[in-house]
Design a protein around this motif. Structure first.
Motif, PDB file in Angstrom:
ATOM      1  N   ASP A 240       0.818  -1.197   0.000  1.00  0.00           N
ATOM      2  CA  ASP A 240       0.000   0.000   0.000  1.00  0.00           C
ATOM      3  C   ASP A 240       0.861   1.260   0.000  1.00  0.00           C
ATOM      4  O   ASP A 240       0.497   2.286  -0.575  1.00  0.00           O
ATOM      5  N   ALA A 241       2.027   1.158   0.692  1.00  0.00           N
ATOM      6  CA  ALA A 241       2.893   2.330   0.813  1.00  0.00           C
ATOM      7  C   ALA A 241       3.515   2.731  -0.516  1.00  0.00           C
ATOM      8  O   ALA A 241       3.838   3.897  -0.726  1.00  0.00           O
ATOM      9  N   VAL A 242       3.678   1.759  -1.416  1.00  0.00           N
ATOM     10  CA  VAL A 242       4.366   2.074  -2.669  1.00  0.00           C
ATOM     11  C   VAL A 242       3.446   2.016  -3.883  1.00  0.00           C
ATOM     12  O   VAL A 242       3.863   2.345  -4.982  1.00  0.00           O
ATOM     13  N   SER A 243       2.185   1.596  -3.683  1.00  0.00           N
ATOM     14  CA  SER A 243       1.305   1.430  -4.835  1.00  0.00           C
ATOM     15  C   SER A 243       1.064   2.749  -5.556  1.00  0.00           C
ATOM     16  O   SER A 243       0.834   2.776  -6.769  1.00  0.00           O
ATOM     17  N   SER A 244       1.133   3.864  -4.813  1.00  0.00           N
ATOM     18  CA  SER A 244       0.919   5.161  -5.440  1.00  0.00           C
ATOM     19  C   SER A 244       2.188   5.746  -6.049  1.00  0.00           C
ATOM     20  O   SER A 244       2.141   6.815  -6.659  1.00  0.00           O
ATOM     21  N   ARG A 245       3.323   5.036  -5.883  1.00  0.00           N
ATOM     22  CA  ARG A 245       4.615   5.480  -6.411  1.00  0.00           C
ATOM     23  C   ARG A 245       4.868   6.949  -6.040  1.00  0.00           C
ATOM     24  O   ARG A 245       4.918   7.829  -6.907  1.00  0.00           O
ATOM     25  N   PRO A 246       5.038   7.227  -4.733  1.00  0.00           N
ATOM     26  CA  PRO A 246       5.127   8.607  -4.258  1.00  0.00           C
ATOM     27  C   PRO A 246       6.314   9.392  -4.789  1.00  0.00           C
ATOM     28  O   PRO A 246       6.326  10.623  -4.692  1.00  0.00           O
ATOM     29  N   LEU A 247       7.334   8.722  -5.344  1.00  0.00           N
ATOM     30  CA  LEU A 247       8.485   9.430  -5.899  1.00  0.00           C
ATOM     31  C   LEU A 247       8.439   9.507  -7.422  1.00  0.00           C
ATOM     32  O   LEU A 247       9.438   9.843  -8.067  1.00  0.00           O
ATOM     33  N   ALA A 248       7.288   9.185  -7.999  1.00  0.00           N
ATOM     34  CA  ALA A 248       7.158   9.209  -9.462  1.00  0.00           C
ATOM     35  C   ALA A 248       7.433  10.609  -9.991  1.00  0.00           C
ATOM     36  O   ALA A 248       6.990  11.616  -9.432  1.00  0.00           O
ATOM     37  N   GLY A 249       8.206  10.658 -11.075  1.00  0.00           N
ATOM     38  CA  GLY A 249       8.535  11.926 -11.705  1.00  0.00           C
ATOM     39  C   GLY A 249       9.685  12.658 -11.064  1.00  0.00           C
ATOM     40  O   GLY A 249      10.051  13.748 -11.523  1.00  0.00           O
ATOM     41  N   ARG A 250      10.274  12.079 -10.008  1.00  0.00           N
ATOM     42  CA  ARG A 250      11.374  12.734  -9.311  1.00  0.00           C
ATOM     43  C   ARG A 250      12.688  12.015  -9.599  1.00  0.00           C
ATOM     44  O   ARG A 250      12.720  10.797  -9.761  1.00  0.00           O
ATOM     45  N   THR A 251      13.744  12.800  -9.655  1.00  0.00           N
ATOM     46  CA  THR A 251      15.081  12.253  -9.889  1.00  0.00           C
ATOM     47  C   THR A 251      15.892  12.340  -8.606  1.00  0.00           C
ATOM     48  O   THR A 251      15.995  13.411  -7.999  1.00  0.00           O
ATOM     49  N   ILE A 252      16.438  11.202  -8.201  1.00  0.00           N
ATOM     50  CA  ILE A 252      17.313  11.157  -7.030  1.00  0.00           C
ATOM     51  C   ILE A 252      18.740  10.997  -7.520  1.00  0.00           C
ATOM     52  O   ILE A 252      19.068  10.029  -8.220  1.00  0.00           O
ATOM     53  N   ALA A 253      19.587  11.961  -7.185  1.00  0.00           N
ATOM     54  CA  ALA A 253      21.004  11.897  -7.551  1.00  0.00           C
ATOM     55  C   ALA A 253      21.743  11.106  -6.479  1.00  0.00           C
ATOM     56  O   ALA A 253      21.580  11.363  -5.283  1.00  0.00           O
ATOM     57  N   ILE A 254      22.560  10.151  -6.914  1.00  0.00           N
ATOM     58  CA  ILE A 254      23.253   9.258  -5.983  1.00  0.00           C
ATOM     59  C   ILE A 254      24.753   9.347  -6.220  1.00  0.00           C
ATOM     60  O   ILE A 254      25.235   9.123  -7.342  1.00  0.00           O
ATOM     61  N   ALA A 255      25.500   9.675  -5.163  1.00  0.00           N
ATOM     62  CA  ALA A 255      26.965   9.676  -5.259  1.00  0.00           C
ATOM     63  C   ALA A 255      27.444   8.235  -5.373  1.00  0.00           C
ATOM     64  O   ALA A 255      27.077   7.385  -4.555  1.00  0.00           O
ATOM     65  N   ARG A 256      28.263   7.968  -6.374  1.00  0.00           N
ATOM     66  CA  ARG A 256      28.714   6.585  -6.586  1.00  0.00           C
ATOM     67  C   ARG A 256      30.100   6.595  -7.218  1.00  0.00           C
ATOM     68  O   ARG A 256      30.258   6.904  -8.398  1.00  0.00           O
ATOM     69  N   ASP A 257      31.099   6.277  -6.424  1.00  0.00           N
ATOM     70  CA  ASP A 257      32.474   6.134  -6.890  1.00  0.00           C
ATOM     71  C   ASP A 257      33.241   5.400  -5.791  1.00  0.00           C
ATOM     72  O   ASP A 257      32.631   4.803  -4.900  1.00  0.00           O
ATOM     73  N   GLU A 258      34.571   5.417  -5.842  1.00  0.00           N
ATOM     74  CA  GLU A 258      35.353   4.650  -4.872  1.00  0.00           C
ATOM     75  C   GLU A 258      35.276   5.232  -3.461  1.00  0.00           C
ATOM     76  O   GLU A 258      35.640   4.561  -2.491  1.00  0.00           O
ATOM     77  N   ALA A 259      34.797   6.459  -3.331  1.00  0.00           N
ATOM     78  CA  ALA A 259      34.620   7.047  -2.003  1.00  0.00           C
ATOM     79  C   ALA A 259      33.222   6.802  -1.448  1.00  0.00           C
ATOM     80  O   ALA A 259      33.011   6.866  -0.237  1.00  0.00           O
ATOM     81  N   PHE A 260      32.262   6.512  -2.339  1.00  0.00           N
ATOM     82  CA  PHE A 260      30.861   6.323  -1.939  1.00  0.00           C
ATOM     83  C   PHE A 260      30.284   5.136  -2.710  1.00  0.00           C
ATOM     84  O   PHE A 260      29.762   5.310  -3.817  1.00  0.00           O
ATOM     85  N   MET A 261      30.383   3.951  -2.128  1.00  0.00           N
ATOM     86  CA  MET A 261      29.881   2.788  -2.866  1.00  0.00           C
ATOM     87  C   MET A 261      29.156   1.768  -1.989  1.00  0.00           C
ATOM     88  O   MET A 261      28.771   0.717  -2.465  1.00  0.00           O
ATOM     89  N   PHE A 262      28.935   2.082  -0.719  1.00  0.00           N
ATOM     90  CA  PHE A 262      28.268   1.116   0.153  1.00  0.00           C
ATOM     91  C   PHE A 262      26.753   1.278   0.028  1.00  0.00           C
ATOM     92  O   PHE A 262      26.105   2.007   0.787  1.00  0.00           O
ATOM     93  N   ILE A 263      26.207   0.601  -0.958  1.00  0.00           N
ATOM     94  CA  ILE A 263      24.778   0.708  -1.266  1.00  0.00           C
ATOM     95  C   ILE A 263      24.197  -0.698  -1.385  1.00  0.00           C
ATOM     96  O   ILE A 263      24.680  -1.513  -2.174  1.00  0.00           O
ATOM     97  N   TYR A 264      23.139  -0.985  -0.632  1.00  0.00           N
ATOM     98  CA  TYR A 264      22.414  -2.237  -0.852  1.00  0.00           C
ATOM     99  C   TYR A 264      21.772  -2.197  -2.237  1.00  0.00           C
ATOM    100  O   TYR A 264      21.077  -1.222  -2.568  1.00  0.00           O
ATOM    101  N   PRO A 265      21.964  -3.227  -3.065  1.00  0.00           N
ATOM    102  CA  PRO A 265      21.237  -3.261  -4.346  1.00  0.00           C
ATOM    103  C   PRO A 265      19.733  -3.113  -4.150  1.00  0.00           C
ATOM    104  O   PRO A 265      19.051  -2.494  -4.967  1.00  0.00           O
ATOM    105  N   ALA A 266      19.233  -3.657  -3.035  1.00  0.00           N
ATOM    106  CA  ALA A 266      17.798  -3.561  -2.755  1.00  0.00           C
ATOM    107  C   ALA A 266      17.360  -2.120  -2.525  1.00  0.00           C
ATOM    108  O   ALA A 266      16.193  -1.774  -2.766  1.00  0.00           O
ATOM    109  N   ASN A 267      18.262  -1.250  -2.059  1.00  0.00           N
ATOM    110  CA  ASN A 267      17.904   0.161  -1.875  1.00  0.00           C
ATOM    111  C   ASN A 267      17.618   0.834  -3.211  1.00  0.00           C
ATOM    112  O   ASN A 267      16.683   1.627  -3.339  1.00  0.00           O
TER     113      ASN A 267
END
Length: 446
Positions: A240-267
């Motif tokens: 129910d929490a995600v059925s409305s896709r509350p972040l639809a149309g939004r872009t999330i910028a994610i830092a990703r390189d050798e200094a910032f890479m600890f991310i769960y794939p599930a996230n």
């Protein structure tokens, strides 16, 4: 979320565990995965408990993404669904345990017993022979667990292997691995990242070739039947929490390189399922926050290893400060938070200026400062995850809340808010509460 179709699937499923950390679980799991892949089998590897680095190596070894299984952080039904989906797609599932077999709450043994997964015990046989039998029988009987067999690491010779095999009595010696002239390098948070190791694929191939593998013993392993119709959708409790896709149309910028890479794939999957588009950028390469980003995610990593370069990345620093002034929601975890403090002192004691969105100073230390599963309170309920860091932050800023340690219930990490910035040493597992995650990345909540 993982949808499982009704029906049944058979696969060989093994929990690769040991008596303690340092026995070679990750090396053996990587060698076994690579060897099975080279023999034409389809392999999926999971990591028991919260971890970012081991899964990177195991993904390199198996050629497939490695997700986490944890009865508390991920949840029983989500774990069941992940296993069921994998069993429908592959021949072999390997689950690398965390710490020792019975360590933690929940432990690797708890996970194995929950889903009827046999245990493959890894032992460091480098300084023992017949005592291996007592060790493995104790591992089996203490729980008890279903002990499929043993992989003996750091075996000196065929004669040594025979002594170990004889001592195991009714438990088969599944494979042996000799002592390695070159081991996988480590640093304070675990193994060095695979892309930092020269010749990593050749090294994995060599490990696979050196794994003396008993094909007859493998042939006697039974498949573990997982009932897919019992495996609810991994996110069924929060549909129910995600059925409305509350972040639809939004872009999330994610830092990703050798200094910032600890991310769960599930996230990342959770953010996409909430409707967000993801845009990656590299602070280490002095890339600015992507234009048009509606929110920012700065995950953990190794900013302390790249502090000098980050301190001189003017485009990155100017853009993150501008985003904060503009009220853009920023979620910073552990290493991401460290990079937003006023200064960061590396292991050598050199002090480097950071983005200064948080009033405080971060310093590396030799002693572990935080470790374990924790829950973060939010208006939408708790968000589960973990903490693991060797730094501390000195700040006069009062935390808005604290996480709760699991299972003790004691106070955990501080949660800070400065304007639109939410920061903590806590690493969140987003699928544990998608509604809370959506709120964190929403401008009105920030």
């Amino acid at each position: 979320m993982v949808a499982a179709a009704p029906g049944h699937a058979d696969a060989i499923v093994l929990m690769v565990s040991a008596v303690a950390s340092g026995q070679g679980k990750t090396t053996v799991t990587a060698a076994l995965a690579r060897k099975l892949v080279k023999t034409g089998r389809k392999v999926r590897v999971f990591k028991c408990g919260p971890d970012f680095i081991d899964p990177m190596l195991l993904e390199r070894a198996s050629g497939a993404p490695v997700k986490s299984l944890d009865l508390w952080i991920v949840g029983r039904e989500a774990c069941r669904a992940l296993l069921a989906q994998a069993a429908a797609e592959v021949d072999v599932i390997l689950i690398e345990g965390v710490m020792g077999l019975y360590d933690g709450s929940p432990s690797s043994a708890d996970l194995a017993r929950e889903f009827g997964v046999p245990v493959m015990a890894v032992i460091d046989a480098g300084a023992m022979a017949q005592t291996a039998g007592a060790l493995v029988h104790g591992l089996r009987d203490y729980g008890p667990v279903d002990m499929a067999g043993v992989i003996a690491n750091r075996v000196a010779s065929p004669g040594h292997a025979k002594m170990v095999a004889s001592a195991l009595r009714d438990i088969p010696l599944f494979a042996t691995l000799p002592k390695q002239a070159r081991s996988l390098p480590e640093r304070h948070l675990g193994l060095v990242l695979p892309n930092e190791v020269d010749g990593i694929d050749a090294m994995l191939d060599e490990l696979a070739d050196q794994l003396a593998f008993d094909e007859a013993a493998w042939g006697r392993l039974r498949t573990t039947r997982l009932a897919l119709d019992q495996a609810a959708d991994a996110g069924s409790a929060t549909l129910d929490a995600v059925s409305s896709r509350p972040l639809a149309g939004r872009t999330i910028a994610i830092a990703r390189d050798e200094a910032f890479m600890f991310i769960y794939p599930a996230n990342l999957e959770a953010l996409r399922e909430l409707g967000a588009s993801l845009a990656y950028f590299s602070p280490l390469a002095d890339q600015p926050v992507p234009a048009g980003a509606d929110a920012l995610y700065l995950p953990g990593g190794y900013p302390e290893l790249h502090a000098e370069k980050l301190s001189q990345a003017r485009c990155w620093l100017d853009s993150i400060r501008a985003a904060h002034r503009d009220g853009t929601p920023i979620v910073a975890e552990c290493g991401g938070m460290m990079a937003l403090a006023e200064t960061l002192a590396d292991k050598a004691g050199a002090v480097w200026p950071m983005a200064a969105l948080l009033p405080g100073r971060v310093a590396m230390q030799a002693r572990l400062a935080g470790l374990g599963s924790q829950a973060m309170p939010t208006p939408q309920g708790v968000l589960r995850g973990h903490t693991f860091h060797y730094s501390s932050m000195q700040t006069e800023l009062e935390p808005v809340a604290r996480t709760t340690k699991h299972p003790s219930g004691a106070d955990g990490e501080a949660l800070y808010q400065v304007g639109s910035l939410t920061a903590s040493y806590f690493h969140a597992y987003f699928p544990s509460n998608p509604a809370a995650v959506a709120a964190l990345f929403t401008r009105s909540a920030a």
